[in-house]
Design an enzyme around this catalytic site. Structure first.
Site, PDB file in Angstrom:
ATOM      1  N   SER A  70     -21.699  80.299  18.809  1.00  0.00           N
ATOM      2  CA  SER A  70     -21.061  79.062  18.361  1.00  0.00           C
ATOM      3  C   SER A  70     -21.659  77.796  18.954  1.00  0.00           C
ATOM      4  CB  SER A  70     -19.557  79.100  18.649  1.00  0.00           C
ATOM      5  OG  SER A  70     -18.897  79.909  17.695  1.00  0.00           O
ATOM      6  N   SER A  71     -22.578  77.917  19.881  1.00  0.00           N
ATOM      7  CA  SER A  71     -23.318  76.720  20.272  1.00  0.00           C
ATOM      8  C   SER A  71     -24.067  76.150  19.071  1.00  0.00           C
ATOM      9  CB  SER A  71     -24.285  77.029  21.412  1.00  0.00           C
ATOM     10  OG  SER A  71     -23.588  77.292  22.608  1.00  0.00           O
TER      11      SER A  71
END
Length: 388
Positions: A70-71
């Protein structure tokens, strides 16, 4: 385990090297890298361990890249904000003005800014997508467009763990005619010379390590970390919105699969080196190497101005979001109250701190169970605070 840590730190940043080394010895790190920029120049550049989480693939090299989960959302958000900065996308316009099919079932009031701030109301799907369906942008966007919202868009917030891929991706396709991954490659990664991809090119595949789960970490005091009871219950309940949001692709895809890595999933399958993740955030807020900058000061304020705060209907803790970025807080402690960025579930983290001129990138092949506030990344942040 004890490993040889490679790389350099500028004078005064020795605590970051010490914390990085301790992560291998005390927190189960297998292979990782951390890079910190200050005022557009790298001041920390460290790596160690093995390329693959299981010890294969040889040693971690300076150019080793990893899936950052999710970065990726922070990179995806930058595309929408840059389109807004260029006058091509109105953040206050209804999503349906660009994507008419999205208006179905009461979503006509959802605005572009609601998508970025996790307020669009569609964090889950009534029928999860299979991994192969999830990689089809036309099919996945149609399913999201047809979804009945879980709350009135704009009136609450909850982490759009997987659906963020198709919400952001389809908006970019409708506005530019290009996939979000193509836009990143030509407008961000290329000009900034970044090893950062949303949709991995085949020639780069050998640079990317294999990720996997590692044993639960311990704190400095040696105690196992435990989630709060209500959070644990939400993740254990298959009918909870938490599980349904993270399970919008079911069964979960093989993140080491070449087809998955080559696809464009802006919520979850970005791949980067720590150096490029840090350089990306450095370029959001200032010039890198005396040259390129991505965001104007007003766009920086859009990114980090609080839009969503309080009880998150998916993560079941209090979260804070700007337009596309997690903000400093209990769920995701960053360097200071003015920081903005995005963690990746299980490990990775990138963020910028405009007041100090810092930008941070951490990538790892060892995935912890937690979603935010990974103990290894937090140890590095504490050391960075000590240094500055």
């Amino acid at each position: 385990m004890d490993v040889d840590v490679h790389g350099t730190v500028a004078d005064g940043f020795e605590p970051v090297r010490e914390a990085f080394t301790r992560n291998f010895r005390e927190l189960g790190e297998q292979g990782a890298a951390v890079v910190v920029y200050r005022d557009g120049r790298p001041v920390v550049d460290l790596w160690g361990g093995t390329k693959d989480v299981d010890g294969g693939g040889g040693p971690w090299q300076h150019g080793t890249a990893q899936v950052v989960r999710s970065s990726t959302k922070g990179v995806a958000a930058s595309v929408l904000l840059l389109l807004h900065q260029r006058g091509e996308l109105d953040l206050d316009a209804p999503v349906g003005s660009y994507w008419p099919e999205f208006k179905a079932h009461g979503k006509e009031r959802a605005r572009v800014r609601d998508v970025l701030a996790h307020r669009a109301g569609v964090p889950a799907l009534d029928r999860p997508l299979t991994p192969s369906e999830a990689l089809d942008p036309d099919l996945a966007a149609a399913v999201v467009a047809a979804q009945t919202p879980f709350w009135e868009p704009g009136q609450d917030h909850g982490y759009h763990a997987q659906t963020y891929s198709w919400l952001t991706g389809e908006l970019v396709r409708r506005v530019t005619g290009r996939s979000l991954g193509e836009w990143v490659a030509t407008e961000i990664a290329g000009p900034l010379n970044l090893d950062l991809w949303i949709g991995l090119p085949a020639p780069e595949a050998d640079r990317v390590g294999r990720i996997g789960r590692i044993a639960p970490p311990t704190t400095a005091g040696g105690l196992k970390t435990r989630p709060r009871r209500n959070v644990a219950a939400a993740y254990a309940d298959p009918e909870s919105l938490t599980q349904r949001a993270f399970g919008a692709i079911s069964p979960g895809p093989d993140e080491n699969d070449a087809g998955y890595r080559a696809a464009v999933l802006p919520a979850s399958n970005g791949i980067a080196t720590a150096a490029s993740l840090a350089r990306f955030y450095a370029a959001l807020t200032g010039e890198v190497d005396g040259g390129a900058r991505l965001f104007t000061p007003s766009t920086v304020e859009l990114a980090r101005g609080e839009v969503s705060a309080g009880a998150d209907r998916v993560l079941v803790v209090n979260t804070r979001f700007g337009l596309g970025y997690m903000l400093h807080g209990g769920a995701s402690p960053l360097l200071s109250p003015g920081s903005f960025g995005h963690p990746g579930r299980g490990g990775a983290l990138g963020f910028a701190d405009p007041e100090s001129g810092m930008a941070f990138g951490y990538v790892t092949n060892g995935m912890n169970k937690g979603v935010t506030a990974d103990p290894r990344a937090q140890a590095l942040i504490r050391a960075l605070r000590e240094a500055v």
